[in-house]
Design an enzyme around this catalytic site. Sequence first.
Site, PDB file in Angstrom:
ATOM      1  N   ARG A 113      57.029  50.062  36.904  1.00 11.08           N
ATOM      2  CA  ARG A 113      56.967  48.665  36.486  1.00 11.08           C
ATOM      3  C   ARG A 113      56.823  48.582  34.978  1.00 11.08           C
ATOM      4  NH1 ARG A 113      52.476  44.747  39.071  1.00 11.08           N
ATOM      5  NH2 ARG A 113      51.319  45.806  37.432  1.00 11.08           N
ATOM      6  N   TYR A 150      43.109  38.192  32.890  1.00  8.12           N
ATOM      7  CA  TYR A 150      43.127  39.467  32.146  1.00  8.12           C
ATOM      8  C   TYR A 150      44.545  40.022  31.995  1.00  8.12           C
ATOM      9  CZ  TYR A 150      42.767  41.070  37.025  1.00  8.12           C
ATOM     10  OH  TYR A 150      42.939  41.226  38.373  1.00  8.12           O
ATOM     11  N   LYS A 151      45.538  39.335  32.573  1.00  9.55           N
ATOM     12  CA  LYS A 151      46.923  39.804  32.459  1.00  9.55           C
ATOM     13  C   LYS A 151      47.541  39.182  31.199  1.00  9.55           C
ATOM     14  CE  LYS A 151      47.045  40.970  37.287  1.00  9.55           C
ATOM     15  NZ  LYS A 151      47.274  40.560  38.672  1.00  9.55           N
ATOM     16  N   ASP A 206      49.586  31.407  43.705  1.00 13.94           N
ATOM     17  CA  ASP A 206      48.960  32.486  42.951  1.00 13.94           C
ATOM     18  C   ASP A 206      49.759  32.640  41.655  1.00 13.94           C
ATOM     19  OD1 ASP A 206      48.320  34.972  41.842  1.00 13.94           O
ATOM     20  OD2 ASP A 206      47.644  35.738  43.770  1.00 13.94           O
ATOM     21  N   PHE A 234      50.825  40.121  47.085  1.00 14.00           N
ATOM     22  CA  PHE A 234      49.830  41.081  46.608  1.00 14.00           C
ATOM     23  C   PHE A 234      48.820  41.365  47.727  1.00 14.00           C
ATOM     24  CE2 PHE A 234      46.119  42.280  44.029  1.00 14.00           C
ATOM     25  CZ  PHE A 234      46.696  43.129  43.100  1.00 14.00           C
TER      26      PHE A 234
HETATM   27  C1  LIG Z   1      46.391  40.933  39.673  1.00 14.32           C
HETATM   28  C2  LIG Z   1      46.516  40.123  40.913  1.00 14.32           C
HETATM   29  C3  LIG Z   1      45.383  39.813  41.698  1.00 14.32           C
HETATM   30  C4  LIG Z   1      44.063  40.391  41.315  1.00 14.32           C
HETATM   31  O1  LIG Z   1      42.955  39.873  41.947  1.00 14.32           O
HETATM   32  P1  LIG Z   1      41.506  40.286  41.410  1.00 14.32           P
HETATM   33  O2  LIG Z   1      40.566  39.594  42.294  1.00 14.32           O
HETATM   34  O3  LIG Z   1      41.427  39.912  39.971  1.00 14.32           O
HETATM   35  O4  LIG Z   1      41.400  41.787  41.535  1.00 14.32           O
HETATM   36  C5  LIG Z   1      45.576  38.996  42.798  1.00 14.32           C
HETATM   37  N1  LIG Z   1      46.806  38.514  43.126  1.00 14.32           N
HETATM   38  C6  LIG Z   1      47.900  38.819  42.395  1.00 14.32           C
HETATM   39  C7  LIG Z   1      49.247  38.269  42.769  1.00 14.32           C
HETATM   40  C8  LIG Z   1      47.795  39.623  41.279  1.00 14.32           C
HETATM   41  O5  LIG Z   1      48.867  39.942  40.563  1.00 14.32           O
END
Ligand SMILES: *Cc1c(COP(=O)(O)O)cnc(C)c1O
Length: 416
Positions: free
Chosen positions: A387, A238-239, A213, A136
């Site tokens: 997705r 939040y996911k 992560d 990401f």
């Molecule tokens: C959604 C996501 C993030 C999001 O990071 P935020 O700081 O909450 O914006 C980071 N890493 C991965 C792999 C994600 O899927």
Amino acid sequence: MEPDGRSAPDAVATGLDRTDPLRAYRDEFIGADGAIVYFDGNSLGRPPRASATRLEQFVHEQWGGRLIRGWDESWMQLPFEIGDAIGRAAIGAAAGQTVVGDSTTVLLYKLLRAAFDAAQAEDHARVELVVDRDNFPTDRYLVEGIAAERGGRVRWIEVDTAAGVTAEAVRSAVGPETAIVLLSHVAYRSGYLADAASLTRIAQDAGALVVWDLCHSAGSVPIEADAWGFDLAVGCTYKYLNGGPGSPAFAYVATRHQATLTQPIQGWMGADDVFAMGPAYRPAEGMRRFLSGTPPIVGMLALQDTLALIERAGIASIRAKSIALTEFAIDLTDEWLTPLGVTVASPRDPRLRGGHVTLSHLQMRAVTARLWAEDVIPDYRDPGGLRIGLAPLTTSFAETEHGMRAVRDALRDLAG
Ligand SMILES: *Cc1c(COP(=O)(O)O)cnc(C)c1O
């Protein structure tokens, strides 16, 4: 047509919904019985009904009634209590190793830097930060930033997105110069599910610290942080944990590392005696040292409701439904979308796949725009990736079928 405006699902979807052991859980979420097809529960989960009551009560009774006394009475402990609940329900962590804190990005920064500094302190030759090219953006940017800030070096793992980060790839990237390794448990684009236990072992055998992560796995895929020997991990709430937009992330630090890691954002809330307001920073014992400022209490309230549901349903049943949903979406893809030139950009083996499926076609950006206008809500990820996020507690098979049919119709219209 059904009363909600959708065309009737066929017998297969109806049968799968009827025999779904988790079907009753959809009633626990606002909107799950409505007309919207939601394929984005992996980006922002739907709100639990109980959260509406919880938030309202909090405003009236806690914030409104207890006022500043609330901190002493309960709020100071909440990041740790909810952290322990995440440990129990979703990530296989014994109490005292998980805390809810800042955003994923900020928590990742804090843990990555703490781990890099600890590795360097032990052995100056360990200058490399290992991360994969398909990770990401925030993860990659943080690693590059920390390398620049601390005089480290980024070591990139090249990834075949269909295969993900393999044991072989990690083995050849780590060695006596590795300080830390950052990996995603479920890849945000392809949905590839890494073998977290064995990749952890490979990196640790080379003397590195591993940061996982868990953003796309927590709440949908079984995780055994303790049993798999994790060092450190960070994940979104939040996911699949349905904490609401911008709800704060969680950090896991194995007990054995807590006393030796010092994170870079030294704030009063992570200090030894918060209210002593002492002249110099001394990090607290345990997980408190990973906090910096005042914890975002309002933001972490809703999360508790989904954690309770996950505990009740059990992560094994959640994973079983997740696999059934992604298999169903792939079957419909083969039947309806492959003839239109769509390819599956996620692993076909369910053991190597998390909770979402990515479908590739050059027209997917236009397809997504059209679907959103029709209340069918997937996500778009470059290049050409549609997705399909399937949240086991809130997505039904009929909903999945309806959404897949809408993708087919959109592609046909755009082609015609
Ligand atoms: C959604 C996501 C993030 C999001 O990071 P935020 O700081 O909450 O914006 C980071 N890493 C991965 C792999 C994600 O899927």
